[in-house]
Design a protein around this motif. Structure first.
Motif, PDB file in Angstrom:
ATOM      1  N   MET A 198      34.337  86.836  40.298  1.00 51.12           N
ATOM      2  CA  MET A 198      33.566  88.104  40.036  1.00 51.12           C
ATOM      3  C   MET A 198      33.552  88.461  41.660  1.00 51.12           C
ATOM      4  SD  MET A 198      29.143  88.003  39.617  1.00 51.12           S
ATOM      5  CE  MET A 198      28.734  88.654  38.606  1.00 51.12           C
ATOM      6  N   ALA A 199      33.656  86.800  42.638  1.00 54.93           N
ATOM      7  CA  ALA A 199      33.850  87.302  44.412  1.00 54.93           C
ATOM      8  C   ALA A 199      35.011  88.529  44.469  1.00 54.93           C
ATOM      9  CB  ALA A 199      34.271  85.778  44.482  1.00 54.93           C
ATOM     10  N   GLU A 200      36.326  88.336  43.429  1.00 55.02           N
ATOM     11  CA  GLU A 200      37.287  88.982  43.350  1.00 55.02           C
ATOM     12  C   GLU A 200      37.363  90.499  43.336  1.00 55.02           C
ATOM     13  OE1 GLU A 200      41.813  89.131  41.137  1.00 55.02           O
ATOM     14  OE2 GLU A 200      40.818  86.984  42.079  1.00 55.02           O
ATOM     15  N   SER A 201      36.584  91.234  42.487  1.00 52.12           N
ATOM     16  CA  SER A 201      36.137  92.119  41.450  1.00 52.12           C
ATOM     17  C   SER A 201      35.082  92.676  42.768  1.00 52.12           C
ATOM     18  CB  SER A 201      35.122  91.617  40.219  1.00 52.12           C
ATOM     19  OG  SER A 201      34.602  93.057  39.757  1.00 52.12           O
ATOM     20  N   VAL A 202      34.322  91.836  43.191  1.00 50.11           N
ATOM     21  CA  VAL A 202      33.531  92.706  44.010  1.00 50.11           C
ATOM     22  C   VAL A 202      33.849  92.747  45.459  1.00 50.11           C
ATOM     23  CG1 VAL A 202      31.982  91.538  46.120  1.00 50.11           C
ATOM     24  CG2 VAL A 202      31.648  91.484  43.977  1.00 50.11           C
ATOM     25  N   PHE A 203      35.473  92.885  45.833  1.00 52.10           N
ATOM     26  CA  PHE A 203      36.023  92.359  47.073  1.00 52.10           C
ATOM     27  C   PHE A 203      37.048  93.779  46.398  1.00 52.10           C
ATOM     28  CE2 PHE A 203      35.385  88.279  48.499  1.00 52.10           C
ATOM     29  CZ  PHE A 203      34.815  88.801  49.722  1.00 52.10           C
ATOM     30  N   GLN A 204      37.661  93.992  44.987  1.00 55.58           N
ATOM     31  CA  GLN A 204      38.507  94.234  45.298  1.00 55.58           C
ATOM     32  C   GLN A 204      38.101  95.794  45.260  1.00 55.58           C
ATOM     33  OE1 GLN A 204      41.585  94.744  43.790  1.00 55.58           O
ATOM     34  NE2 GLN A 204      41.797  96.468  43.391  1.00 55.58           N
ATOM     35  N   ARG A 205      36.591  95.998  43.996  1.00 57.74           N
ATOM     36  CA  ARG A 205      35.836  97.319  44.119  1.00 57.74           C
ATOM     37  C   ARG A 205      35.246  98.061  45.650  1.00 57.74           C
ATOM     38  NH1 ARG A 205      31.630  96.237  39.626  1.00 57.74           N
ATOM     39  NH2 ARG A 205      30.784  98.417  40.354  1.00 57.74           N
ATOM     40  N   SER A 206      34.772  96.988  46.329  1.00 52.38           N
ATOM     41  CA  SER A 206      34.527  97.290  47.747  1.00 52.38           C
ATOM     42  C   SER A 206      35.775  97.844  48.432  1.00 52.38           C
ATOM     43  CB  SER A 206      34.269  96.173  48.836  1.00 52.38           C
ATOM     44  OG  SER A 206      33.030  95.733  47.832  1.00 52.38           O
ATOM     45  N   ARG A 207      36.442  97.225  48.373  1.00 50.80           N
ATOM     46  CA  ARG A 207      38.226  98.337  49.075  1.00 50.80           C
ATOM     47  C   ARG A 207      38.452  99.340  48.896  1.00 50.80           C
ATOM     48  NH1 ARG A 207      40.462  92.692  49.817  1.00 50.80           N
ATOM     49  NH2 ARG A 207      40.908  92.619  47.570  1.00 50.80           N
ATOM     50  N   GLU A 208      38.057  99.390  47.207  1.00 47.01           N
ATOM     51  CA  GLU A 208      38.232 101.097  46.287  1.00 47.01           C
ATOM     52  C   GLU A 208      37.379 101.847  47.141  1.00 47.01           C
ATOM     53  OE1 GLU A 208      39.997  98.486  42.528  1.00 47.01           O
ATOM     54  OE2 GLU A 208      38.467 100.126  42.666  1.00 47.01           O
ATOM     55  N   ILE A 209      36.131 101.566  46.646  1.00 51.99           N
ATOM     56  CA  ILE A 209      35.107 102.604  47.173  1.00 51.99           C
ATOM     57  C   ILE A 209      35.004 102.773  48.584  1.00 51.99           C
ATOM     58  CG2 ILE A 209      32.340 102.511  48.044  1.00 51.99           C
ATOM     59  CD1 ILE A 209      31.674 100.666  45.534  1.00 51.99           C
ATOM     60  N   ILE A 210      35.756 102.154  49.960  1.00 52.31           N
ATOM     61  CA  ILE A 210      35.748 102.329  50.939  1.00 52.31           C
ATOM     62  C   ILE A 210      37.169 103.623  50.827  1.00 52.31           C
ATOM     63  CG2 ILE A 210      36.570 101.267  53.340  1.00 52.31           C
ATOM     64  CD1 ILE A 210      35.454  98.701  52.470  1.00 52.31           C
ATOM     65  N   ARG A 220      38.483 105.252  49.199  1.00 47.79           N
ATOM     66  CA  ARG A 220      37.444 106.823  47.625  1.00 47.79           C
ATOM     67  C   ARG A 220      36.888 107.430  49.091  1.00 47.79           C
ATOM     68  NH1 ARG A 220      36.512 104.574  42.643  1.00 47.79           N
ATOM     69  NH2 ARG A 220      34.012 104.490  43.445  1.00 47.79           N
ATOM     70  N   ARG A 221      35.860 106.626  50.103  1.00 45.06           N
ATOM     71  CA  ARG A 221      35.084 107.493  50.966  1.00 45.06           C
ATOM     72  C   ARG A 221      36.058 107.974  52.170  1.00 45.06           C
ATOM     73  NH1 ARG A 221      29.996 103.171  51.762  1.00 45.06           N
ATOM     74  NH2 ARG A 221      29.210 103.871  49.548  1.00 45.06           N
ATOM     75  N   ALA A 222      36.681 106.635  52.235  1.00 46.86           N
ATOM     76  CA  ALA A 222      37.891 107.420  53.541  1.00 46.86           C
ATOM     77  C   ALA A 222      38.615 108.425  53.149  1.00 46.86           C
ATOM     78  CB  ALA A 222      38.398 106.265  53.653  1.00 46.86           C
ATOM     79  N   LYS A 223      38.737 108.561  51.992  1.00 48.76           N
ATOM     80  CA  LYS A 223      39.749 110.154  51.608  1.00 48.76           C
ATOM     81  C   LYS A 223      38.519 111.216  51.619  1.00 48.76           C
ATOM     82  CE  LYS A 223      44.093 108.580  48.855  1.00 48.76           C
ATOM     83  NZ  LYS A 223      43.717 107.849  47.119  1.00 48.76           N
ATOM     84  N   LYS A 224      37.690 111.025  51.078  1.00 49.70           N
ATOM     85  CA  LYS A 224      36.321 112.163  50.916  1.00 49.70           C
ATOM     86  C   LYS A 224      36.298 112.534  52.181  1.00 49.70           C
ATOM     87  CE  LYS A 224      32.268 112.755  48.483  1.00 49.70           C
ATOM     88  NZ  LYS A 224      30.961 112.209  47.651  1.00 49.70           N
ATOM     89  N   ARG A 225      36.021 111.562  53.270  1.00 51.99           N
ATOM     90  CA  ARG A 225      35.902 111.818  54.783  1.00 51.99           C
ATOM     91  C   ARG A 225      36.795 112.949  55.289  1.00 51.99           C
ATOM     92  NH1 ARG A 225      35.276 107.194  57.032  1.00 51.99           N
ATOM     93  NH2 ARG A 225      33.000 106.687  55.784  1.00 51.99           N
ATOM     94  N   LYS A 226      38.586 112.501  54.763  1.00 58.18           N
ATOM     95  CA  LYS A 226      39.017 113.092  55.556  1.00 58.18           C
ATOM     96  C   LYS A 226      39.330 114.977  54.862  1.00 58.18           C
ATOM     97  CE  LYS A 226      43.251 110.072  56.477  1.00 58.18           C
ATOM     98  NZ  LYS A 226      44.316 109.056  55.692  1.00 58.18           N
TER      99      LYS A 226
END
Lengths: 185, 299
Positions: free
Chosen positions: B7-19, B21-27
């Motif tokens: 679960m911890a691995e999945s949490v970090f993985q998904r968090s990285r993906e979200i971050i 995605r957000r950075a791309k959106k912001r750009k």
């Protein structure tokens, strides 16, 4: 400072193992709590993961005005309410998935709750109203006091006292139906 | 089910993906906004040059009596520019209110202008005061035996509105009307605040609070006011110096000239639904469209 708060502070200071410890210590209880909302342990697991992701991404400040666990459950409840609000009319799982859900639900109950009589009580909770399920789960399985539950459920302490009373009555009736008497109620 | 390490691995993985995605959106937003701004600048320069030429040609050197307005007159507008100082978006009272007001989860019918059929008045005015009111009462319930009662409680928010304009109804300018709402838009930015002006349709809900029970045995359920906001589940129309900030579910009010409002402030999860559904309607257009709406609804 309790252990969860300590781990979280370490995470905020850049130590990722802090979050891993939080997941290790709170994951199972959180899933069972969230299962009260979703009635599907796989979705509850997703929502628990979502709660931890919120900590990782948003890094909300924990002010220490309550126990870390109370604070974490409050965040989890918000995640669950949001989920229920957006998915209230959607069927969550197919029938073929149902045996897996039951199996995972039971194995989680066995590993986290352990005592047989408490497992029976936990099963009976599933037949109660959502608010009753929440309040009884937090009282009996997480051993929260009324003040902590009030914080998690965003209600007043007096409302929680009433709720606990009504929930106990309802649970008693449910257990009686199955011929089970639980003296602690 | 995952163990805690998975679960911890999945949490970090998904968090990285979200971050990411957000950075791309912001750009992307920055890119689009810069192109829009560049185009606006070019157009404005063009208009400026043209106007200057025309003024010179006609020998008129006067700059006119236009009042200084920091907000551009066309294109999208930032919410923060409209409303002013960001510190006024939230106030300490609201924080307290959020923590005290019980959260309800329910299916809510979407707003439709036809809801105004029942409205008593449509008022524009300033909120001069607001506070929380608690009701405690008992209701009959025979679940645990005949003659049983259950303790119950409700919370309401009371607003005092000083009327500045009456769009519809019999009230008078300068009068203070008290509104009492049992429901509340749960967002720090969009919830109504003391000191701000709004256009609010109100209706008469009677003098007792809603208890969801047929028989109240004891306690006070007498409301502070018979008036309530017609639809408290979306942001109310906010009055600004540049026009009216209106949600797009007001179909008539937003049918003509309007400017999109960019919500450049952090919204709560519930309010984020309205992130791209806010427009600024100029005062004259708003006035005309409100006239049409009232005619349609009230004949």
């Amino acid at each position: 400072m309790d252990n969860g708060a300590n781990s979280y502070l370490r995470y905020l200071n850049g130590d990722e193992s802090g979050i891993v410890e939080i997941i290790r210590d709170y994951k199972d209880g959180l899933i069972l709590f969230l299962n009260g909302f979703t009635q599907n342990v796989h979705i509850a697991e997703e929502l628990a993961e979502e709660t931890f992701i919120k900590l990782v991404i948003k890094k909300p400040r924990f002010w220490g005005t309550c126990l870390f666990k109370t604070w974490l459950y409050t965040i989890a409840r918000n995640v669950a309410i949001d989920y229920v609000r957006h998915n209230s009319k959607v069927s969550y799982f197919g029938l073929e998935e149902y045996p897996n859900i039951l199996q995972d639900d039971e194995s989680l109950e066995k590993s986290y709750i352990r005592e047989e009589r408490k497992i029976i009580v936990h099963k009976a909770l599933g037949k109660l109203k959502l608010e009753y399920r929440q309040v009884l789960y937090l009282t009996y399985f997480e051993e929260f006091n009324n003040g902590q539950i009030a914080k998690v459920m965003k209600k007043k302490r007096r409302q929680i006292e009433n709720l606990v009373y009504r929930a106990k009555m309802s649970l008693k009736a449910e257990l009686n139906k199955e011929g089970f008497i639980y003296e602690e109620l | 089910m995952k163990n805690y390490e998975e679960m911890a691995e999945s949490v970090f993985q998904r968090s990285r993906e979200i971050i990411i995605r957000r950075a791309k959106k912001r750009k992307k937003i920055i890119r689009v906004t810069s192109s829009i701004l560049c185009s606006c600048l070019v157009v404005l320069l063009g208009v400026g040059v043209l106007q200057n030429d025309m003024l010179t040609t006609h020998g008129n050197t006067s700059g006119g009596d236009r009042t200084e307005n920091p907000i551009e007159e066309s294109g999208p507008v930032n919410y923060s520019d409209l409303i002013g100082n960001k510190d006024t978006f939230t106030n300490p009272f609201n924080e307290e209110l959020f923590s005290q007001f019980p959260a309800y989860s329910a299916d809510i019918a979407a707003f439709d202008e036809s809801l105004l059929y029942d409205c008593t008045a449509i008022l524009e005015g300033k909120i001069t005061d607001m506070y929380l009111k608690e009701y405690a009462f008992t209701v009959a319930n025979d679940k645990f035996g005949e003659g049983g009662v259950l303790n119950s409680g409700r919370s309401t928010i009371v607003y005092e509105l000083s009327i500045e304009k009456v769009w519809y109804g019999d009230m008078k300018i300068g009068q203070t009307v008290v509104l009492e709402d049992q429901y509340f838009f749960p967002d720090e930015i969009f919830s109504m605040k003391s000191g701000k002006s709004y256009v609010i349709p109100i209706y008469d809900v009677g003098n007792k609070i809603s208890t969801f029970s047929t028989e109240v045995v004891s306690g006070d359920i007498e409301r502070e006011s018979i008036f309530s906001t017609v639809y408290p589940y979306h942001p109310q129309i906010e009055v600004t110096d540049s026009g009216y900030a209106v949600t797009t579910d007001w179909k008539t009010l937003t049918a003509r000239e309007k400017r999109n409002i960019i919500m450049d402030v952090e919204l709560g999860e519930y309010a984020s639904f309205y992130k791209d559904k806010m427009v600024l309607v100029p005062e004259d257009i708003f006035s005309a469209q409100m006239g049409i709406l009232i005619k349609n609804i009230k004949g």
